[in-house]
Design an enzyme around this catalytic site. Structure first.
Site, PDB file in Angstrom:
ATOM      1  N   LYS A 207      -6.758  13.466  16.678  1.00 21.28           N
ATOM      2  CA  LYS A 207      -5.852  12.915  15.663  1.00 21.28           C
ATOM      3  C   LYS A 207      -4.511  13.617  15.804  1.00 21.28           C
ATOM      4  O   LYS A 207      -4.331  14.757  15.383  1.00 21.28           O
ATOM      5  CB  LYS A 207      -6.376  13.093  14.233  1.00 21.28           C
ATOM      6  CG  LYS A 207      -5.574  12.161  13.294  1.00 21.28           C
ATOM      7  CD  LYS A 207      -5.543  12.588  11.874  1.00 21.28           C
ATOM      8  CE  LYS A 207      -4.542  13.642  11.540  1.00 21.28           C
ATOM      9  NZ  LYS A 207      -3.119  13.278  11.797  1.00 21.28           N
ATOM     10  N   GLU A 281      -6.344  27.292  14.100  1.00 16.76           N
ATOM     11  CA  GLU A 281      -5.105  27.966  14.528  1.00 16.76           C
ATOM     12  C   GLU A 281      -4.077  27.666  13.456  1.00 16.76           C
ATOM     13  O   GLU A 281      -3.597  26.531  13.357  1.00 16.76           O
ATOM     14  CB  GLU A 281      -4.622  27.393  15.877  1.00 16.76           C
ATOM     15  CG  GLU A 281      -5.534  27.663  17.045  1.00 16.76           C
ATOM     16  CD  GLU A 281      -5.495  29.107  17.507  1.00 16.76           C
ATOM     17  OE1 GLU A 281      -4.640  29.871  17.030  1.00 16.76           O
ATOM     18  OE2 GLU A 281      -6.348  29.452  18.330  1.00 16.76           O
ATOM     19  N   CYS A 315       4.509  28.337  15.421  1.00 18.17           N
ATOM     20  CA  CYS A 315       3.520  29.037  14.576  1.00 18.17           C
ATOM     21  C   CYS A 315       3.748  30.539  14.660  1.00 18.17           C
ATOM     22  O   CYS A 315       3.563  31.267  13.699  1.00 18.17           O
ATOM     23  CB  CYS A 315       2.106  28.676  14.998  1.00 18.17           C
ATOM     24  SG  CYS A 315       1.781  28.995  16.722  1.00 18.17           S
ATOM     25  N   GLU A 415       5.740  31.080   5.065  1.00 19.54           N
ATOM     26  CA  GLU A 415       6.094  30.446   6.337  1.00 19.54           C
ATOM     27  C   GLU A 415       7.075  29.306   6.070  1.00 19.54           C
ATOM     28  O   GLU A 415       6.751  28.367   5.340  1.00 19.54           O
ATOM     29  CB  GLU A 415       4.840  29.896   7.024  1.00 19.54           C
ATOM     30  CG  GLU A 415       5.158  29.329   8.397  1.00 19.54           C
ATOM     31  CD  GLU A 415       3.953  28.720   9.092  1.00 19.54           C
ATOM     32  OE1 GLU A 415       3.170  28.009   8.440  1.00 19.54           O
ATOM     33  OE2 GLU A 415       3.815  28.944  10.306  1.00 19.54           O
TER      34      GLU A 415
HETATM   35  P1  NAD Z   1      -0.278  20.367   8.612  1.00 19.07           P
HETATM   36  O1  NAD Z   1      -1.349  21.328   8.266  1.00 19.07           O
HETATM   37  O2  NAD Z   1       0.456  19.707   7.523  1.00 19.07           O
HETATM   38  O3  NAD Z   1      -0.881  19.170   9.510  1.00 19.07           O
HETATM   39  C1  NAD Z   1      -1.572  19.422  10.709  1.00 19.07           C
HETATM   40  C2  NAD Z   1      -2.462  18.232  11.023  1.00 19.07           C
HETATM   41  O4  NAD Z   1      -3.469  18.120  10.012  1.00 19.07           O
HETATM   42  C3  NAD Z   1      -1.740  16.893  11.051  1.00 19.07           C
HETATM   43  O5  NAD Z   1      -2.305  16.104  12.065  1.00 19.07           O
HETATM   44  C4  NAD Z   1      -2.073  16.304   9.672  1.00 19.07           C
HETATM   45  O6  NAD Z   1      -2.036  14.886   9.618  1.00 19.07           O
HETATM   46  C5  NAD Z   1      -3.493  16.806   9.475  1.00 19.07           C
HETATM   47  N1  NAD Z   1      -3.931  16.931   8.085  1.00 19.07           N
HETATM   48  C6  NAD Z   1      -3.169  17.130   6.977  1.00 19.07           C
HETATM   49  N2  NAD Z   1      -3.959  17.260   5.893  1.00 19.07           N
HETATM   50  C7  NAD Z   1      -5.244  17.153   6.336  1.00 19.07           C
HETATM   51  C8  NAD Z   1      -6.520  17.237   5.693  1.00 19.07           C
HETATM   52  N3  NAD Z   1      -6.631  17.474   4.396  1.00 19.07           N
HETATM   53  N4  NAD Z   1      -7.630  17.112   6.454  1.00 19.07           N
HETATM   54  C9  NAD Z   1      -7.542  16.913   7.789  1.00 19.07           C
HETATM   55  N5  NAD Z   1      -6.377  16.808   8.444  1.00 19.07           N
HETATM   56  C10 NAD Z   1      -5.233  16.946   7.728  1.00 19.07           C
HETATM   57  O7  NAD Z   1       0.687  21.144   9.599  1.00 19.07           O
HETATM   58  P2  NAD Z   1       2.012  20.624  10.312  1.00 19.07           P
HETATM   59  O8  NAD Z   1       3.091  20.559   9.298  1.00 19.07           O
HETATM   60  O9  NAD Z   1       1.713  19.423  11.134  1.00 19.07           O
HETATM   61  O10 NAD Z   1       2.275  21.831  11.347  1.00 19.07           O
HETATM   62  C11 NAD Z   1       2.845  23.012  10.974  1.00 19.07           C
HETATM   63  C12 NAD Z   1       1.803  24.094  10.786  1.00 19.07           C
HETATM   64  O11 NAD Z   1       1.022  24.242  11.982  1.00 19.07           O
HETATM   65  C13 NAD Z   1       2.449  25.444  10.570  1.00 19.07           C
HETATM   66  O12 NAD Z   1       1.789  26.108   9.521  1.00 19.07           O
HETATM   67  C14 NAD Z   1       2.224  26.173  11.896  1.00 19.07           C
HETATM   68  O13 NAD Z   1       2.216  27.562  11.808  1.00 19.07           O
HETATM   69  C15 NAD Z   1       0.896  25.616  12.316  1.00 19.07           C
HETATM   70  N6  NAD Z   1       0.678  25.796  13.765  1.00 19.07           N
HETATM   71  C16 NAD Z   1      -0.174  26.785  14.187  1.00 19.07           C
HETATM   72  C17 NAD Z   1      -0.357  27.004  15.555  1.00 19.07           C
HETATM   73  C18 NAD Z   1      -1.262  28.120  16.045  1.00 19.07           C
HETATM   74  O14 NAD Z   1      -1.570  28.138  17.231  1.00 19.07           O
HETATM   75  N7  NAD Z   1      -1.679  29.047  15.212  1.00 19.07           N
HETATM   76  C19 NAD Z   1       0.309  26.205  16.484  1.00 19.07           C
HETATM   77  C20 NAD Z   1       1.166  25.208  16.019  1.00 19.07           C
HETATM   78  C21 NAD Z   1       1.345  25.014  14.651  1.00 19.07           C
END
Ligand code: NAD
Length: 512
Positions: A207, A281, A315, A415
């Site tokens: 997804k 992650e 991240c 963050e």
């Molecule tokens: P997000 O958590 O809003 O969304 C991530 C994904 O989860 C998207 O595909 C979204 O549609 C989906 N999603 C949202 N709510 C959900 C739910 N309740 N159940 C299942 N899926 C759901 O994050 P974002 O805004 O897309 O990305 C930014 C975040 O990602 C930041 O916090 C960043 O630090 C983190 N990140 C971490 C790493 C790592 O390796 N640690 C790498 C990249 C990004």
């Protein structure tokens, strides 16, 4: 870009995307990829994939709801339970993974431009960073199917001292994997999950983030072309509800999630039904610690990239920059000066050094934090505002540098996930380590010093998953990636990721 045959592009107009990208974008609504077929959403729901540099739609995308997710899980179960993928000769699986890498390489320019258009990142970063790392990732994992093995054990069994047993383990694929990814490195995040999961014999439902589905859909075409059987790899587009339907589905064995800590916690709760395996992650608020004895020019350039690369949407972003007092004023002035000179523009323009943020929502989030920083009393040294002119139509934000930041301020604790640096002075190693560790997150940290003992002592004392010394944000497919505390569970990339996609089976044979 709107140009006609009689109106040559103005010198400032960004180049048009290449023909392959234009053909992909104009080929009608982007579909779901389920059971080896391109499908519309059963309820006819769609959403728009945007170009963040212009605020205009790039393509209409089919959105999967619970019924579509159910169809994908059924196809995945069939592909996993009946094969051939999990039982395929490992050498054959290896060849297919290698072919995926070759096909990505063949379509390098198209994928780099598509990534740039939909995510906003500078094309030079997509070409130098994202695409080569994605290709290397598939090649690395192509080497693993032939090497994933168990062990034999010398057993004691004190309750049956005469027992002669042959005891061994095998590593088996965990099953149907739901891979849910964010928008900041769309292809890389997809590759980090798809390649090891397929190498381990799992089947994958991806997804992509709702903001950036396009490169994942192009990748699905490539994976199909490489000969991955139907149901082994699928894509369901959509937002939180699509993700939730996957996480709650009893037919899914494992959720591999990258995203925010907040959503990671929801995923833990939603996955409880069948106790599916979960790896996470998550977010970070990583410290960059610059000692006064460091090469300050190197430290400044590296720390600058540590917070502003990819528009700060990292991240591991080194968003808390601690500088030892004697070097603090000089470093702060240099970072602010560099931030003021950056060339913002559409990612597709090779002259661009910093692109737009990914979405209007992300822009609003970053602007909100700038206001919070100002109201908390931090000193704004650069940025904090948006560029004027044509760029105003996109989601651009000038790189922002705050000094006089206190540990207790929200901009030092939360963050932001955007181009906002918070600079703070420190006086001693013990003090800076304890302040660095005083965070709910523990993803990464950077340390700059010429004193090797100091560097090793700091690396040992910092509570996080990754430490960079005299550099920041290096990543390689051989090296584990991940964090401690609220930054997540498990390690991606490198052979540690095999743990995420396999189960260990213990087998005893009585030889008496
Ligand atoms: P997000 O958590 O809003 O969304 C991530 C994904 O989860 C998207 O595909 C979204 O549609 C989906 N999603 C949202 N709510 C959900 C739910 N309740 N159940 C299942 N899926 C759901 O994050 P974002 O805004 O897309 O990305 C930014 C975040 O990602 C930041 O916090 C960043 O630090 C983190 N990140 C971490 C790493 C790592 O390796 N640690 C790498 C990249 C990004």
């Amino acid at each position: 870009m709107s140009t006609t045959a009689t109106t040559p592009p103005t010198p400032s107009a960004p180049p048009a995307p290449n023909a392959a990208v234009q053909a992909f974008l104009s080929g009608g609504p982007k579909k779901l990829y389920i059971g080896g077929k391109w499908a519309d959403s059963q309820k006819g729901k769609t959403f728009k994939a945007m170009n963040p540099a212009t605020g205009q739609a790039l393509a209409e995308v089919q959105e999967a709801d619970a019924a579509d997710v159910d169809a994908a899980v059924k196809a995945a179960r069939e592909a996993f339970d009946k094969g051939p993928w999990p039982k395929m000769n490992p050498g054959e699986r290896a060849k297919i993974l290698w072919k995926i890498a070759d096909l990505i390489e063949k379509n390098f320019d198209e994928l780099a431009e598509l990534e740039t258009l939909n995510n906003g990142k500078p094309i030079n970063e997509a070409r130098r960073g994202d695409l080569p790392l994605v290709i290397e990732n598939f090649r690395y994992w192509a080497g693993w199917p032939t090497k994933i093995m168990g062990e034999t054990y010398p057993t004691t069994t004190p309750y049956a001292p005469k027992l002669k047993a042959f005891a061994y383990t095998v590593k088996e694929p965990v099953g149907v994997v739901a891979a849910i990814i964010p928008w900041n490195f769309p292809l890389q995040m997809a590759a980090w999950k798809i390649a090891p999961a397929l190498a381990c014999g799992c089947v994958v439902i991806l997804k992509p983030a709702e903001q950036t589905p396009l490169s994942a859909l192009r990748l699905a075409q490539i994976i199909e072309e490489a000969g991955v059987p139907p149901g082994v790899f699928q894509v369901v587009n959509g937002a939180a509800d699509t993700g939730r339907a996957l996480v709650k589905h009893a037919g899914v064995d494992k959720v591999s999630f990258t995203g925010s800590t907040e959503v990671g916690k929801e995923i833990i709760k939603d996955s409880i039904g069948n106790l599916k395996r979960v790896s996470l992650e998550l977010g970070g608020k990583s410290p960059q610690i610059i000692f006064a004895d460091a090469d300050l020019d190197v430290a400044m350039k590296s720390a600058y990239m540590g917070i502003f690369y990819n528009q700060g949407q990292l991240c591991c972003a080194g968003s808390r920059i601690f500088v030892e007092k004697p070097a603090y004023e000089e470093l702060a002035a240099k970072i602010a000066d560099r931030a003021k000179k950056v060339k913002l523009g559409p990612g597709i323009d090779p002259k661009t050094q910093m692109g737009p943020l990914v979405s209007e929502e992300q822009l609003a989030r970053v602007q909100k934090y700038v206001e919070i920083g100002k109201s908390e009393g931090a000193k704004l040294m650069a940025g904090g505002d948006r560029p004027a002119g044509d760029l105003g139509k996109g989601y651009f934000m000038n790189p922002t540098v705050f000094t006089d930041v206190k540990d207790t301020m929200r901009i030092a604790q939360e963050e932001i996930f955007g181009p906002v640096a918070a600079l703070m002075p420190f006086e001693s190693m013990d003090e800076v380590v304890s302040r660095s560790n005083a965070s709910q997150y523990g993803l990464a940290a950077g340390v700059w010093t010429k004193d090797v003992k100091k560097a090793f002592r700091a690396a040992e004392a910092l509570r996080c998953g990754m430490v960079w010394i005299n550099t920041f944000n290096l990543a390689d497919v051989t090296m584990p990636w991940g964090g401690v505390k609220s930054s997540g569970w498990g390690r991606e990339t490198g052979h540690e990721a095999i743990r995420l996609y396999t189960e260990v089976k213990t087998v005893w044979v009585d030889l008496n």
